[in-house]
Enzyme design. Structure first.
Site, short mmCIF file in Angstrom:
data_model
loop_
_atom_site.label_atom_id
_atom_site.label_comp_id
_atom_site.label_asym_id
_atom_site.label_seq_id
_atom_site.Cartn_x
_atom_site.Cartn_y
_atom_site.Cartn_z
N CYS A 1 0.85 -1.20 0.00
CA CYS A 1 0.00 0.00 0.00
C CYS A 1 0.88 1.24 0.00
O CYS A 1 0.80 2.07 -0.89
CB CYS A 1 -0.93 -0.05 1.20
SG CYS A 1 -2.12 -1.36 0.99
N HIS B 1 -9.64 5.96 2.10
CA HIS B 1 -11.00 5.46 2.33
C HIS B 1 -11.29 5.09 3.77
O HIS B 1 -10.38 4.86 4.57
CB HIS B 1 -11.27 4.25 1.41
CG HIS B 1 -10.20 3.21 1.48
ND1 HIS B 1 -9.17 3.15 0.56
CD2 HIS B 1 -9.97 2.19 2.33
CE1 HIS B 1 -8.37 2.14 0.86
NE2 HIS B 1 -8.82 1.55 1.93
O1 LIG Z 1 0.32 0.07 5.21
C1 LIG Z 1 -0.86 -0.15 4.86
C2 LIG Z 1 -1.26 -1.37 4.33
C3 LIG Z 1 -2.55 -1.52 3.95
N1 LIG Z 1 -3.44 -0.53 4.08
C4 LIG Z 1 -4.86 -0.77 3.67
C5 LIG Z 1 -5.40 -0.04 2.50
C6 LIG Z 1 -6.54 -0.96 2.04
O2 LIG Z 1 -7.69 -0.72 2.86
C7 LIG Z 1 -5.99 -2.33 2.33
C8 LIG Z 1 -5.33 -2.97 1.14
O3 LIG Z 1 -6.29 -3.29 0.19
P1 LIG Z 1 -6.05 -3.21 -1.39
O4 LIG Z 1 -7.27 -3.87 -1.95
O5 LIG Z 1 -4.80 -3.97 -1.69
O6 LIG Z 1 -5.95 -1.75 -1.74
O7 LIG Z 1 -5.00 -2.14 3.34
C9 LIG Z 1 -3.08 0.68 4.63
O8 LIG Z 1 -3.88 1.60 4.80
N2 LIG Z 1 -1.79 0.83 4.98
#
Ligand SMILES: O=c1ccn([C@H]2C[C@H](O)[C@@H](COP(=O)(O)O)O2)c(=O)[nH]1
Ligand SMILES: Nc1nc(=O)c2c([nH]1)NC[C@@H]1CN(c3ccc(C(=O)N[C@@H](CCC(=O)O)C(=O)O)cc3)CN21
Length: 283
Positions: A160, A221
């Site tokens: 991310c 989000h």
């Molecule tokens: O360091 C991080 C790791 C993950 N996230 C969050 C952002 C998303 O809500 C999910 C990952 O989902 P994807 O479908 O791969 O985008 O994890 C974060 O905020 N910070």
């Protein structure tokens, strides 16, 4: 803290609902946020409108720098955040490349420390950046990236916060960090700590003075099951002043980070906070 609250409020007031297939949940979403952290004046960007378990965020950062790819290694240094993605996601459990319990696959630091070369072998992006910065070199490409799309099928989650670029200007070290996807109630609480600490640590081991850290977030989000707690609880609280982060001055090299450094080498002062909030986590 003000920036965090502004972003959270912006999502609540202006966000649009987006269906997310991976988690099966809807997310209230905005595009683009730019946060700045004053590492030069030690304003540690810790959430004060709820209790933050900031040490786990630093442990996660240490694990990335060490190239960990196993949730048990993260747990051993004080970080539980990878248990669910390594062990509870059906897609990853059915992935033939998963090497058993706790394996995260080829993700984050494992990628940066062994970045595959198309002509064979790999390079260590972290070492390259540390070596250059220690010599006062900024080749305008001091980039640590975890992003390797051709390997996404080999890992439990795409990174991310996927890239960090360092710059030297007038004796100061700067950091620009990029995040493609951000869970504002849970992830950002950790990611702010990590961007700040990465610059502070890198400055300390390369002998440079820390300047500013700039954190760009693309998709920010709030999951549907987190919205009420954010809107009706966290956003109604008054923030406190930022605490200060203290890093053991005996940490002088990258080898120190790789070998003996633990969470006992980090402390904070002046942390006043409201009571904890338990946000739901989406795997
Ligand atoms: O360091 C991080 C790791 C993950 N996230 C969050 C952002 C998303 O809500 C999910 C990952 O989902 P994807 O479908 O791969 O985008 O994890 C974060 O905020 N910070
Ligand atoms: N949906 C989702 N959001 C994320 O923020 C996220 C992922 N997935 N997957 C990969 C990593 C794991 N991260 C996590 C995982 C759990 C917490 C969490 O539960 N935090 C609690 C307490 C943590 C503790 O006790 O140490 C919190 O209240 O902040 C935070 C970040 C960040 N990333």
């Amino acid at each position: 803290m003000k920036q965090y609250l502004e972003l959270s409020r912006r999502i609540v007031e202006q966000g649009k609902w987006v269906e997310n297939e991976r988690t099966g949940k809807r997310c209230l979403t905005v595009i683009n946020a730019d946060l700045t952290y004053n590492v030069d004046s030690n304003e540690f960007p810790l959430i004060t409108t709820r209790k933050s378990f900031w040490k786990a965020a630093i442990a996660e950062l240490l694990g990335y720098l060490r190239g960990y790819s196993n949730a048990a290694d993260f747990r051993a240094i004080g970080c539980n955040t990878w248990n669910a993605n390594a062990n509870d996601n059906a897609d990853w459990l059915n992935n033939p490349s998963r090497k058993g319990e706790d394996d995260m696959g080829f993700v984050y630091g494992a990628v940066a420390r062994n970045f595959p070369k198309p002509d064979g072998g790999s390079i260590d992006l972290v070492r390259k950046v540390v070596d250059n910065l220690s010599k006062g070199i900024d080749d305008r490409g001091e980039i640590i990236t975890f992003y390797h799309p051709a390997s996404f099928h080999l890992g439990c989650l795409r990174p991310c916060m996927f890239q960090h670029q360092f710059s030297i200007l007038d004796g100061y070290l700067y950091l620009n960090s990029y995040q493609r996807s951000c869970d504002v109630p849970l992830g950002l609480n950790f990611n702010q700590v990590q961007v700040y600490t990465l610059l502070a640590l890198m400055a300390q081991i390369t002998g440079l003075k820390p300047g500013k850290a700039y954190h760009k977030i693309i998709n920010a989000h709030i999951y549907e099951d987190q919205l009420e707690l954010m809107r009706d609880v966290q956003l109604t609280r008054e923030p406190f002043a930022s605490p200060q982060l203290h890093i053991n001055p005996k940490i002088k090299t990258f080898e120190d980070l790789e070998t003996w450094v633990t969470l006992d080498d980090f402390s904070i002062t002046g942390y006043e906070h409201h009571e904890s909030i338990k946000y739901p986590f989406s795997v």
